[in-house]
Design a protein around this motif. Structure first.
Motif, PDB file in Angstrom:
ATOM      1  N   ALA A  46      48.744  36.112   5.427  1.00 31.84           N
ATOM      2  CA  ALA A  46      50.014  35.444   5.189  1.00 31.84           C
ATOM      3  C   ALA A  46      50.463  34.675   6.432  1.00 31.84           C
ATOM      4  N   ILE A  47      50.259  35.277   7.625  1.00 34.41           N
ATOM      5  CA  ILE A  47      50.651  34.579   8.852  1.00 34.41           C
ATOM      6  C   ILE A  47      49.812  33.319   9.027  1.00 34.41           C
ATOM      7  N   GLU A  48      48.515  33.445   8.743  1.00 31.39           N
ATOM      8  CA  GLU A  48      47.637  32.272   8.822  1.00 31.39           C
ATOM      9  C   GLU A  48      48.115  31.185   7.849  1.00 31.39           C
ATOM     10  N   LEU A  49      48.548  31.603   6.654  1.00 35.27           N
ATOM     11  CA  LEU A  49      49.004  30.625   5.665  1.00 35.27           C
ATOM     12  C   LEU A  49      50.310  29.968   6.107  1.00 35.27           C
ATOM     13  N   VAL A  50      51.191  30.752   6.761  1.00 38.72           N
ATOM     14  CA  VAL A  50      52.426  30.148   7.289  1.00 38.72           C
ATOM     15  C   VAL A  50      52.080  29.090   8.322  1.00 38.72           C
ATOM     16  N   VAL A  51      51.159  29.438   9.219  1.00 41.50           N
ATOM     17  CA  VAL A  51      50.758  28.485  10.252  1.00 41.50           C
ATOM     18  C   VAL A  51      50.215  27.215   9.595  1.00 41.50           C
ATOM     19  N   ARG A  52      49.439  27.431   8.518  1.00 45.08           N
ATOM     20  CA  ARG A  52      48.861  26.267   7.852  1.00 45.08           C
ATOM     21  C   ARG A  52      49.932  25.440   7.145  1.00 45.08           C
ATOM     22  N   ALA A  53      50.892  26.146   6.517  1.00 46.29           N
ATOM     23  CA  ALA A  53      51.915  25.420   5.758  1.00 46.29           C
ATOM     24  C   ALA A  53      52.812  24.619   6.671  1.00 46.29           C
ATOM     25  N   LYS A  54      52.968  25.083   7.923  1.00 47.37           N
ATOM     26  CA  LYS A  54      53.889  24.342   8.779  1.00 47.37           C
ATOM     27  C   LYS A  54      53.154  23.483   9.788  1.00 47.37           C
ATOM     28  N   ALA A  55      51.803  23.483   9.700  1.00 48.39           N
ATOM     29  CA  ALA A  55      51.014  22.777  10.705  1.00 48.39           C
ATOM     30  C   ALA A  55      51.330  21.286  10.733  1.00 48.39           C
ATOM     31  N   GLY A  57      53.337  17.790   9.731  1.00 49.29           N
ATOM     32  CA  GLY A  57      54.580  17.191   9.250  1.00 49.29           C
ATOM     33  C   GLY A  57      55.741  18.160   9.233  1.00 49.29           C
ATOM     34  N   ASP A  58      56.250  18.539  10.409  1.00 51.20           N
ATOM     35  CA  ASP A  58      57.299  19.535  10.463  1.00 51.20           C
ATOM     36  C   ASP A  58      58.552  19.055   9.749  1.00 51.20           C
ATOM     37  N   PHE A  59      58.977  17.869  10.035  1.00 48.27           N
ATOM     38  CA  PHE A  59      60.168  17.347   9.393  1.00 48.27           C
ATOM     39  C   PHE A  59      59.874  16.059   8.624  1.00 48.27           C
ATOM     40  N   ALA A  60      58.591  15.743   8.532  1.00 45.41           N
ATOM     41  CA  ALA A  60      58.234  14.474   7.911  1.00 45.41           C
ATOM     42  C   ALA A  60      58.514  14.519   6.416  1.00 45.41           C
ATOM     43  N   ALA A  61      58.529  13.352   5.813  1.00 44.13           N
ATOM     44  CA  ALA A  61      58.846  13.276   4.389  1.00 44.13           C
ATOM     45  C   ALA A  61      57.730  13.905   3.551  1.00 44.13           C
ATOM     46  N   ASN A  62      56.477  13.638   3.925  1.00 42.77           N
ATOM     47  CA  ASN A  62      55.396  14.202   3.118  1.00 42.77           C
ATOM     48  C   ASN A  62      54.949  15.534   3.688  1.00 42.77           C
ATOM     49  N   GLN A  63      55.508  16.592   3.136  1.00 42.29           N
ATOM     50  CA  GLN A  63      55.147  17.933   3.551  1.00 42.29           C
ATOM     51  C   GLN A  63      53.721  18.228   3.118  1.00 42.29           C
ATOM     52  N   ASP A  64      53.052  19.025   3.935  1.00 47.61           N
ATOM     53  CA  ASP A  64      51.701  19.388   3.569  1.00 47.61           C
ATOM     54  C   ASP A  64      51.739  20.608   2.659  1.00 47.61           C
ATOM     55  N   ILE A  65      51.281  20.442   1.433  1.00 47.74           N
ATOM     56  CA  ILE A  65      51.221  21.548   0.491  1.00 47.74           C
ATOM     57  C   ILE A  65      49.765  21.691   0.071  1.00 47.74           C
ATOM     58  N   SER A  66      49.249  22.914   0.106  1.00 43.29           N
ATOM     59  CA  SER A  66      47.860  23.100  -0.312  1.00 43.29           C
ATOM     60  C   SER A  66      47.826  23.530  -1.770  1.00 43.29           C
ATOM     61  N   PHE A  67      46.850  23.012  -2.488  1.00 44.48           N
ATOM     62  CA  PHE A  67      46.673  23.398  -3.882  1.00 44.48           C
ATOM     63  C   PHE A  67      45.300  24.023  -4.038  1.00 44.48           C
ATOM     64  N   TYR A  68      45.208  24.973  -4.961  1.00 46.47           N
ATOM     65  CA  TYR A  68      43.933  25.634  -5.190  1.00 46.47           C
ATOM     66  C   TYR A  68      43.706  25.632  -6.688  1.00 46.47           C
ATOM     67  N   TYR A 510      62.119  26.949  10.818  1.00 41.22           N
ATOM     68  CA  TYR A 510      61.160  27.045   9.716  1.00 41.22           C
ATOM     69  C   TYR A 510      61.898  26.986   8.372  1.00 41.22           C
ATOM     70  N   ALA A 511      63.031  27.721   8.295  1.00 41.17           N
ATOM     71  CA  ALA A 511      63.790  27.742   7.045  1.00 41.17           C
ATOM     72  C   ALA A 511      64.329  26.356   6.722  1.00 41.17           C
ATOM     73  N   LEU A 512      64.733  25.616   7.763  1.00 38.65           N
ATOM     74  CA  LEU A 512      65.267  24.276   7.533  1.00 38.65           C
ATOM     75  C   LEU A 512      64.170  23.365   6.996  1.00 38.65           C
ATOM     76  N   GLY A 513      62.964  23.468   7.593  1.00 38.46           N
ATOM     77  CA  GLY A 513      61.839  22.690   7.087  1.00 38.46           C
ATOM     78  C   GLY A 513      61.559  23.042   5.630  1.00 38.46           C
ATOM     79  N   THR A 514      61.635  24.348   5.307  1.00 42.05           N
ATOM     80  CA  THR A 514      61.414  24.802   3.936  1.00 42.05           C
ATOM     81  C   THR A 514      62.443  24.200   2.998  1.00 42.05           C
ATOM     82  N   ALA A 515      63.714  24.239   3.427  1.00 36.30           N
ATOM     83  CA  ALA A 515      64.782  23.723   2.572  1.00 36.30           C
ATOM     84  C   ALA A 515      64.602  22.224   2.342  1.00 36.30           C
TER      85      ALA A 515
END
Lengths: 547, 114
Positions: A46-55, A57-68, A510-515
């Motif tokens: 989970a920690i690795e996935l958090v690192v990946r999810a926030k790696a 575009g921290d505040f950029a418009a196109n957030q990085d989302i992984s799909f499987y 992190y929460a702000l980026g999430t929001a």
């Protein structure tokens, strides 16, 4: 290999739980260590996935989302798993709560009935799956997995009280599951898709005669989520069920209400955000009203409760209501800052209520708890002479066990009530700041919500301190025997909470980026279709998937 | 066809809801079963009613999708049946345990005092 990491939080507990079913309960020690191994592995993933999810575009418009793509079907035909910042955050929260609960169960509860550790792992399968999935029907399946495991866990330890509470809990949740299915069927009937991203794309362009039916479907679906979240008119099952649960199970149940909250947050922000066209903002008013009513119900419940377990259950209700209300404000255009505060508050309140559930049992052990409860009742009804027999002090001064219990209890109360310097305060301030600064919201409503938020903290303080005074200061109670194995998880959770307070800046960022990512849905709704199938990828990346 | 199906769903869910609200645990479980039948038929109807059409298309070449039934609701119904069957069986066990522990089949574990 790295792209398969997304499914690991589902596979690890599934394999561990299934393996443990093969052995009977004489191998309990081995089962415990396997469970610990599985949960620690989940935390690392989970920690690795958090690192990946926030790696990127921290505040950029196109957030990085992984799909499987499960089964390698191109969206929207197959089921997808989606990893974004919110899902990663919830995965970490689940693992952080699961480790102390598991260690605590080792002290005694794990021995009270068969297959505790397997059920625990299956509960984690359901939780992690519900956070990761990007398909509504798959969400239903993971909900059922986690509910089936929770039925077993609630009944764990047996006894008349648990069986009765379990029967009510199962009946309510079966009915809610049927509502879930009706909602899913209506959504499929109108739009022809169950993929959340695809749905978000379709909703703006839907013909106007179909829109009311879709709204009805989503509202029925939301009913099912609200039952699970413990929202006001649908929450009467919750205190009894949570009180009846064994302590480590109660701690895990603290996050189960948040699965309902998560589903509402995810779907409403995705479907009814700004990209929702004519549907934008649907349900905002209802969510705000329900959130406020839920906080009020929890507040009165805490003041009225005569036992610590019931108070803890009502503080779970308050925290659900707070996040639901803020979700409503976010739909109405409240902005990401407020939502970030709510996400931070959710993290903190889940961990704090989980720790409180763990603390209840040692506090109520021996007859200390009963004496405190009697004294509390006497307090409430103004009876002075209750004829409690004088018990002589068994140890000089304040015994160490009592001191540790007392300090943990006070820290938790301060956390839940939201007093400075602990993280409950930081979360509430972030929410209130976001709410007041908004001109888009009707100011009366925002102020009313702020008032309720502060009042609920005040009620928590009064209610919990009353019982704390009766337990720790009354002096005429027997010394409880507390095992180190029971104290360690509580102290561990307190340490994690302290860390979220010290690192509040990083967590809030992190929460702000999430929001922000929740407000900007394009990456989610179009990313699903941009994901290539494994067979279409360059040969080097596929590493021997099926042809 | 539509009338018959909607009547069936309506009658099933009405009797199911009435039974779920009854105080005896056995009535509740029968009510939940009836409700789940109603919901399963409802899911099925969401794929539109196409009598006499197969849900699986032949391989290769052009096929006219209007000649085939929607297979997805059928798959969903299958999943829903399995899950509701399993949870109902679990509920039945809890019901029996409650009956054994309390000696009554009232949902609250004790008869209401008259």
């Amino acid at each position: 290999m790295p792209q398969h990491m997304i499914i690991a939080p589902i596979l690890i507990p599934f394999v561990a739980g299934a393996m443990m079913l093969l052995y009977d309960d004489r191998q309990r020690g081995g089962k415990f260590w396997l469970s610990i191994l599985s949960v620690v592995a989940q935390l690392l993933v989970a920690i690795e996935l958090v690192v990946r999810a926030k790696a990127s575009g921290d505040f950029a418009a196109n957030q990085d989302i992984s799909f499987y793509l499960l089964g390698d079907w191109r969206a929207p035909y197959g089921i997808v798993l989606v990893l974004d910042r919110l899902a990663a955050m919830m995965l970490v929260l689940t693992a952080v709560l699961a480790i102390p609960s598991l260690v605590y169960a080792r002290a005694g509860w794990g021995r009270q009935g068969p297959h505790y550790y397997s059920l625990f792992q299956f509960l984690l399968v359901g939780l992690n799956g519900a956070f990761l999935t990007g398909d509504i029907f798959n969400l239903f399946v993971f909900f059922e997995i986690l509910l089936a495991a929770s039925y077993g866990l609630l009944l764990h330890g047996s006894g008349q009280l648990r069986v009765r509470a379990g029967m009510h809990y199962i009946a309510v949740n079966l009915a809610a599951s049927l509502l879930f299915l009706i909602g899913v069927a209506l959504i499929y009937g109108v739009t022809g898709t169950l993929n959340m991203g695809h749905l978000a794309n379709l909703i703006a362009a839907l013909p106007s005669e179909d829109r009311p039916l879709l709204h009805a479907g989503i509202a029925i679906l939301a009913m099912a989520f609200l039952v699970k979240a413990g929202s006001w008119p649908l929450s009467f099952w919750l205190p009894t069920a949570y009180m009846a649960a064994a302590a480590p199970v109660g701690a895990m149940f603290a996050i189960m209400t948040k699965v309902g909250v998560y589903a509402i947050l995810r779907l409403s922000m995705l479907l009814f955000g700004e990209a929702g066209g004519p549907s934008a903002g649907f349900g905002a008013g209802v969510l705000i009203a329900l959130g406020m009513a839920t906080i009020l119900f929890g507040l009165l419940g805490i003041l009225a409760a005569q036992a610590l377990g019931r108070m803890a259950a009502h503080s779970v209700i308050i925290s659900s209501g707070t996040v639901l209300g803020v979700t409503g404000f976010a739909l109405a255009g409240g902005g990401p800052a407020m939502l970030a505060g709510a996400l931070y508050y959710m993290l903190v309140s889940v961990l704090a209520t989980g720790a409180l559930f763990l603390l209840i049992e040692p506090m109520n052990r021996e007859d200390g708890g009963i004496a405190a409860m009697l004294a509390l009742t006497a307090d409430a009804y103004g009876i002075d002479d209750l004829d409690l027999t004088e018990v002589p002090d068994t140890a000089m001064g304040i015994p160490a066990a009592m001191t540790v219990l007392g300090i943990s209890f006070v820290l938790l109360v301060v956390m839940l009530a939201g007093l400075p310097p602990l993280p409950g305060f930081i979360g509430k301030v972030a929410m209130i700041q976001g709410l007041i600064g908004q001109s888009a919201l009707p100011s009366g409503l925002a102020w009313g919500f702020v008032a309720l938020l502060i009042l609920s903290g005040f009620a928590t303080l009064i209610g919990l301190l009353r019982i704390g005074i009766q337990t720790f200061w009354s002096g005429d109670i027997a010394l409880p025997r507390v095992l180190a194995l029971e104290m360690a998880p509580i102290i561990g959770l307190l340490a994690v909470l302290g860390l979220t307070s010290l690192q509040a800046d990083a967590v809030l960022r992190y929460a702000l980026g999430t929001a922000r990512a929740l407000h900007d849905t394009t990456a989610y709704s179009y990313g699903v279709f941009a994901t290539p199938r494994a067979v279409d990828r360059p040969a080097a990346a596929t590493e021997g998937d099926q042809p | 066809m539509e009338i018959i199906l909607s009547l069936a769903i309506g009658v099933l869910s009405a009797s199911g809801i009435w039974l779920v609200l009854r105080p005896r645990s056995f009535q509740v479980i029968v009510g939940l079963c009836l409700l789940s039948y109603a919901v399963n038929m409802f899911i099925f109807s969401m794929g539109r009613l196409t009598p006499g059409a197969p849900p699986i298309m032949p391989k290769g070449g052009f096929v006219d999708p209007t000649l085939y039934a929607d297979p997805l609701p059928q798959a969903l119904v299958l999943t829903a049946i399995v899950i509701s069957f399993a949870t109902t069986a679990l509920f039945l066990v809890v019901l029996l345990a409650s009956r054994g522990l309390t000696g009554t089949d009232h949902v609250d574990g004790k008869e209401r005092s008259r």
